[in-house]
Design an enzyme around this catalytic site. Structure first.
Site, PDB file in Angstrom:
ATOM      1  CG  ASN A   7      -1.742   1.215   1.388  1.00  0.00           C
ATOM      2  OD1 ASN A   7      -1.852   2.015   0.457  1.00  0.00           O
ATOM      3  ND2 ASN A   7      -2.354   1.388   2.557  1.00  0.00           N
ATOM      4  CE  LYS A   9      -0.207   3.346   4.730  1.00  0.00           C
ATOM      5  NZ  LYS A   9      -0.310   3.492   6.177  1.00  0.00           N
ATOM      6  CG  HIS A  92      -6.161   1.795   4.826  1.00  0.00           C
ATOM      7  ND1 HIS A  92      -5.761   2.777   5.706  1.00  0.00           N
ATOM      8  CD2 HIS A  92      -5.142   0.904   4.756  1.00  0.00           C
ATOM      9  CE1 HIS A  92      -4.545   2.497   6.136  1.00  0.00           C
ATOM     10  NE2 HIS A  92      -4.136   1.362   5.577  1.00  0.00           N
ATOM     11  CD  GLU A 163      -3.988  -2.617   7.197  1.00  0.00           C
ATOM     12  OE1 GLU A 163      -2.806  -2.779   6.862  1.00  0.00           O
ATOM     13  OE2 GLU A 163      -4.629  -1.599   6.907  1.00  0.00           O
ATOM     14  CB  SER A 208       4.543  -2.093  11.934  1.00  0.00           C
ATOM     15  OG  SER A 208       4.201  -0.762  12.285  1.00  0.00           O
TER      16      SER A 208
HETATM   17  P1  PGA Z   1       2.464   0.339   7.631  1.00  0.00           P
HETATM   18  O1  PGA Z   1       1.022   0.568   6.940  1.00  0.00           O
HETATM   19  O2  PGA Z   1       3.010  -0.945   7.064  1.00  0.00           O
HETATM   20  O3  PGA Z   1       3.259   1.530   7.217  1.00  0.00           O
HETATM   21  O4  PGA Z   1       2.243   0.234   9.084  1.00  0.00           O
HETATM   22  C1  PGA Z   1       0.141  -0.494   6.737  1.00  0.00           C
HETATM   23  C2  PGA Z   1      -1.169   0.020   6.227  1.00  0.00           C
HETATM   24  O5  PGA Z   1      -1.570   1.149   6.606  1.00  0.00           O
HETATM   25  O6  PGA Z   1      -1.833  -0.646   5.440  1.00  0.00           O
END
Ligand code: PGA
Length: 249
Positions: A7, A9, A92, A163, A208
């Protein structure tokens, strides 16, 4: 079959996206049994569709509108994404935080399926929910409403990502002791809603995720894939995640 969904973002313009996939292509080998999806910003999807090695990578959106067409300024629909992406994130936590309700998310899940796009429905509790022992209730409530427009047959076509919101971007994922019960909750809820077969729904973990944690997380019963965010923007780290998953497959 393991699934890795990166992802990105709100990062990477088309030029930078092109640089990243070029590097990923050099670093990553396709391997049967591991599916790799890149959830890029809308603006990158079309150029990437011309550039990527489709045997190695699939494209995903990060969002879609519940309607197929109409007067919705600034929105992108499943009908517009059809054929361009195979997956889309839905619900999300960063979008839920902007005010998306469970009912609205349910319509998006249905819109994705209607347009032959696999929804990756994200569910998970806030830190405050966890502190109040509401984790299970939050996940059950989210699933019950988010999946309410689906048939039992549809369930085999979706992915659910657990998540825990408090672990997103935190640098350290939730522990196996924290993840395992929620994976069981997801499967048992879906089974209760849609029957025994539905318990086989694909379930992945996100928050993470980095290379060093892959083995521990993938060894949790019922976890069939990963949803890295930050780590998916770093080609070395993302390649590490992919190869760690491939070693386990
Ligand atoms: P992150 O994000 O791996 O940076 O914690 C995961 C997500 O928001 O899908």
């Amino acid at each position: 079959m393991s699934l890795i969904v990166g992802n990105w973002k709100m990062n990477l313009n088309p030029h930078d996206a092109s640089v990243l996939v070029h590097r990923l292509n050099e670093k990553i080998e396709a391997k049967e049994g591991t599916e790799i999806v890149l959830c890029a910003p809308f603006i990158d999807l079309y150029p990437l569709s011309k550039e990527i090695n489709h045997k190695k990578f699939k494209l995903g959106a990060q969002n879609l509108h519940p309607n197929d067409h109409g007067a919705f300024t600034g929105e992108i629909s499943g009908a517009m994404l059809k054929g361009l992406v195979q997956y889309s994130l839905v619900g999300h936590s960063e979008r839920r935080a902007m005010g998306e309700t469970d009912v609205f998310i349910a319509k998006k899940v249905a819109a994705a399926l209607r347009n032959d796009i696999t929804p990756v429905l994200c569910v998970g509790e806030l830190l405050d929910d966890r502190h109040h022992n509401l984790t299970k209730k939050v996940i059950v409530d989210q699933l019950t409403t988010n999946l309410s427009q689906l048939t039992a047959e549809d369930i085999s076509k979706i992915v659910i990502a657990y998540e825990p919101v408090w672990a997103i971007g935190a640098g350290t994922p939730a522990t196996p002791e924290q993840i395992a019960p929620q994976i069981r909750t997801i499967r048992s809820t879906v089974e209760e809603l849609y029957g025994e077969e539905a318990a086989n729904v694909r379930v992945i973990y996100g928050a993470s995720v980095a290379g060093e944690f892959v083995k521990t997380i993938m060894n949790i019963e019922g976890v069939e894939g990963l949803l890295p965010g930050g780590a998916s923007l770093n080609y070395e780290e993302f390649a590490k995640i992919v190869s760690a998953v491939q070693e386990l497959d």
